[in-house]
Design a protein around this motif. Structure first.
Motif, PDB file in Angstrom:
ATOM      1  N   ASN A 298       0.859  -1.179   0.000  1.00  0.00           N
ATOM      2  CA  ASN A 298       0.000   0.000   0.000  1.00  0.00           C
ATOM      3  C   ASN A 298       0.900   1.234   0.000  1.00  0.00           C
ATOM      4  O   ASN A 298       2.099   1.145   0.254  1.00  0.00           O
ATOM      5  N   VAL A 299       0.325   2.365  -0.283  1.00  0.00           N
ATOM      6  CA  VAL A 299       1.120   3.580  -0.461  1.00  0.00           C
ATOM      7  C   VAL A 299       1.825   3.998   0.835  1.00  0.00           C
ATOM      8  O   VAL A 299       2.865   4.641   0.796  1.00  0.00           O
ATOM      9  N   ASN A 300       1.301   3.603   1.974  1.00  0.00           N
ATOM     10  CA  ASN A 300       1.947   3.936   3.244  1.00  0.00           C
ATOM     11  C   ASN A 300       3.295   3.239   3.397  1.00  0.00           C
ATOM     12  O   ASN A 300       4.149   3.689   4.153  1.00  0.00           O
ATOM     13  N   GLN A 301       3.505   2.145   2.673  1.00  0.00           N
ATOM     14  CA  GLN A 301       4.763   1.408   2.733  1.00  0.00           C
ATOM     15  C   GLN A 301       5.736   1.855   1.643  1.00  0.00           C
ATOM     16  O   GLN A 301       6.845   1.365   1.559  1.00  0.00           O
ATOM     17  N   PHE A 302       5.331   2.794   0.824  1.00  0.00           N
ATOM     18  CA  PHE A 302       6.091   3.233  -0.337  1.00  0.00           C
ATOM     19  C   PHE A 302       7.516   3.653   0.030  1.00  0.00           C
ATOM     20  O   PHE A 302       8.476   3.221  -0.583  1.00  0.00           O
ATOM     21  N   ILE A 303       7.643   4.502   1.028  1.00  0.00           N
ATOM     22  CA  ILE A 303       8.947   5.073   1.409  1.00  0.00           C
ATOM     23  C   ILE A 303       9.962   3.977   1.720  1.00  0.00           C
ATOM     24  O   ILE A 303      11.127   4.108   1.398  1.00  0.00           O
ATOM     25  N   LYS A 304       9.513   2.900   2.335  1.00  0.00           N
ATOM     26  CA  LYS A 304      10.418   1.807   2.699  1.00  0.00           C
ATOM     27  C   LYS A 304      10.946   1.058   1.483  1.00  0.00           C
ATOM     28  O   LYS A 304      11.901   0.309   1.590  1.00  0.00           O
ATOM     29  N   HIS A 305      10.304   1.244   0.337  1.00  0.00           N
ATOM     30  CA  HIS A 305      10.656   0.473  -0.853  1.00  0.00           C
ATOM     31  C   HIS A 305      11.113   1.343  -2.028  1.00  0.00           C
ATOM     32  O   HIS A 305      11.071   0.916  -3.171  1.00  0.00           O
ATOM     33  N   VAL A 306      11.551   2.559  -1.743  1.00  0.00           N
ATOM     34  CA  VAL A 306      12.040   3.443  -2.803  1.00  0.00           C
ATOM     35  C   VAL A 306      13.254   2.788  -3.463  1.00  0.00           C
ATOM     36  O   VAL A 306      14.130   2.244  -2.806  1.00  0.00           O
ATOM     37  N   GLY A 307      13.254   2.812  -4.789  1.00  0.00           N
ATOM     38  CA  GLY A 307      14.339   2.200  -5.550  1.00  0.00           C
ATOM     39  C   GLY A 307      14.067   0.761  -5.927  1.00  0.00           C
ATOM     40  O   GLY A 307      14.863   0.145  -6.626  1.00  0.00           O
ATOM     41  N   LYS A 308      12.944   0.228  -5.500  1.00  0.00           N
ATOM     42  CA  LYS A 308      12.585  -1.163  -5.797  1.00  0.00           C
ATOM     43  C   LYS A 308      11.379  -1.207  -6.718  1.00  0.00           C
ATOM     44  O   LYS A 308      10.650  -0.233  -6.857  1.00  0.00           O
ATOM     45  N   LYS A 309      11.180  -2.346  -7.335  1.00  0.00           N
ATOM     46  CA  LYS A 309      10.012  -2.562  -8.188  1.00  0.00           C
ATOM     47  C   LYS A 309       8.914  -3.177  -7.327  1.00  0.00           C
ATOM     48  O   LYS A 309       9.108  -4.235  -6.733  1.00  0.00           O
ATOM     49  N   ILE A 310       7.784  -2.471  -7.226  1.00  0.00           N
ATOM     50  CA  ILE A 310       6.658  -2.947  -6.430  1.00  0.00           C
ATOM     51  C   ILE A 310       5.359  -2.736  -7.200  1.00  0.00           C
ATOM     52  O   ILE A 310       5.339  -2.093  -8.249  1.00  0.00           O
ATOM     53  N   THR A 311       4.271  -3.263  -6.648  1.00  0.00           N
ATOM     54  CA  THR A 311       2.937  -3.067  -7.206  1.00  0.00           C
ATOM     55  C   THR A 311       2.095  -2.291  -6.203  1.00  0.00           C
ATOM     56  O   THR A 311       2.057  -2.640  -5.030  1.00  0.00           O
ATOM     57  N   LEU A 312       1.451  -1.231  -6.683  1.00  0.00           N
ATOM     58  CA  LEU A 312       0.538  -0.433  -5.861  1.00  0.00           C
ATOM     59  C   LEU A 312      -0.810  -0.347  -6.565  1.00  0.00           C
ATOM     60  O   LEU A 312      -0.867  -0.205  -7.785  1.00  0.00           O
ATOM     61  N   CYS A 313      -1.884  -0.426  -5.798  1.00  0.00           N
ATOM     62  CA  CYS A 313      -3.232  -0.304  -6.349  1.00  0.00           C
ATOM     63  C   CYS A 313      -3.905   0.923  -5.746  1.00  0.00           C
ATOM     64  O   CYS A 313      -3.829   1.140  -4.538  1.00  0.00           O
ATOM     65  N   GLU A 314      -4.545   1.698  -6.595  1.00  0.00           N
ATOM     66  CA  GLU A 314      -5.200   2.924  -6.136  1.00  0.00           C
ATOM     67  C   GLU A 314      -6.123   3.411  -7.253  1.00  0.00           C
ATOM     68  O   GLU A 314      -6.061   2.939  -8.373  1.00  0.00           O
ATOM     69  N   THR A 315      -6.950   4.398  -6.941  1.00  0.00           N
ATOM     70  CA  THR A 315      -7.876   4.991  -7.906  1.00  0.00           C
ATOM     71  C   THR A 315      -7.203   6.172  -8.609  1.00  0.00           C
ATOM     72  O   THR A 315      -6.533   6.975  -7.971  1.00  0.00           O
ATOM     73  N   VAL A 316      -7.424   6.265  -9.922  1.00  0.00           N
ATOM     74  CA  VAL A 316      -6.915   7.388 -10.716  1.00  0.00           C
ATOM     75  C   VAL A 316      -7.878   8.556 -10.521  1.00  0.00           C
ATOM     76  O   VAL A 316      -9.053   8.461 -10.845  1.00  0.00           O
ATOM     77  N   TYR A 317      -7.386   9.657  -9.968  1.00  0.00           N
ATOM     78  CA  TYR A 317      -8.219  10.839  -9.742  1.00  0.00           C
ATOM     79  C   TYR A 317      -8.113  11.837 -10.888  1.00  0.00           C
ATOM     80  O   TYR A 317      -9.104  12.452 -11.256  1.00  0.00           O
ATOM     81  N   SER A 318      -6.924  12.024 -11.401  1.00  0.00           N
ATOM     82  CA  SER A 318      -6.727  12.982 -12.485  1.00  0.00           C
ATOM     83  C   SER A 318      -5.437  12.636 -13.214  1.00  0.00           C
ATOM     84  O   SER A 318      -4.688  11.764 -12.788  1.00  0.00           O
ATOM     85  N   PHE A 319      -5.203  13.326 -14.305  1.00  0.00           N
ATOM     86  CA  PHE A 319      -3.986  13.105 -15.082  1.00  0.00           C
ATOM     87  C   PHE A 319      -3.570  14.404 -15.744  1.00  0.00           C
ATOM     88  O   PHE A 319      -4.365  15.333 -15.881  1.00  0.00           O
ATOM     89  N   LYS A 320      -2.305  14.440 -16.154  1.00  0.00           N
ATOM     90  CA  LYS A 320      -1.807  15.594 -16.898  1.00  0.00           C
ATOM     91  C   LYS A 320      -0.903  15.072 -17.995  1.00  0.00           C
ATOM     92  O   LYS A 320       0.092  14.381 -17.728  1.00  0.00           O
ATOM     93  N   ILE A 321      -1.231  15.398 -19.238  1.00  0.00           N
ATOM     94  CA  ILE A 321      -0.410  15.010 -20.382  1.00  0.00           C
ATOM     95  C   ILE A 321       0.627  16.103 -20.589  1.00  0.00           C
ATOM     96  O   ILE A 321       0.279  17.243 -20.900  1.00  0.00           O
ATOM     97  N   LEU A 322       1.894  15.754 -20.385  1.00  0.00           N
ATOM     98  CA  LEU A 322       2.979  16.724 -20.527  1.00  0.00           C
ATOM     99  C   LEU A 322       3.512  16.785 -21.947  1.00  0.00           C
ATOM    100  O   LEU A 322       3.966  17.821 -22.406  1.00  0.00           O
TER     101      LEU A 322
END
Length: 117
Positions: A28-52
């Motif tokens: 979950n996203v709360n565990q994100f910081i502990k896994h920076v630099g690693k390949k993980i899977t996160l599930c969440e709802t898409v709220y918005s997007f920006k095409i750069l």
């Protein structure tokens, strides 16, 4: 012959176990910081997007910008998504994690890194 069959079964079972262990774990996203630099899977709802550009799009996950829980950076022309259809959808993304300006971010380069729930 029995010994050969048993040997093949053991080798096959250990191969499948090894392949299963290589799959990224889901966090979950709360565990994100502990896994920076690693390949993980996160599930969440898409709220918005920006095409750069035609090769970079940012998906704001779990909230609208600037209050998103994390950002998914979709990079490359290989990914053909209808971003308007993604808004409000619950998706899982698998990719490399990083921090950008103290905000969690995940980079993806291929459509197979996105799973629709």
């Amino acid at each position: 012959m029995k010994k050969l069959l048993i040997f093949l079964i053991i080798v096959t079972a250990s191969t499948f176990k090894t392949l299963a262990q290589q799959k990224p774990e889901q966090y979950n996203v709360n565990q994100f910081i502990k896994h920076v630099g690693k390949k993980i899977t996160l599930c969440e709802t898409v709220y918005s997007f920006k095409i750069l550009s035609d090769t970079v799009t940012m998906l704001n996950m779990g909230g609208d910008y600037p209050n998103q829980r994390f950002t998914v950076v979709v990079s490359g022309k290989e990914i053909q998504l209808n971003y308007d259809d993604l808004k409000g959808k619950h998706i899982c993304v698998t990719g490399d994690t990083s921090m950008y300006k103290k905000q969690p971010e995940m980079l993806i380069y291929h459509e197979n890194q996105i799973q629709f729930k």
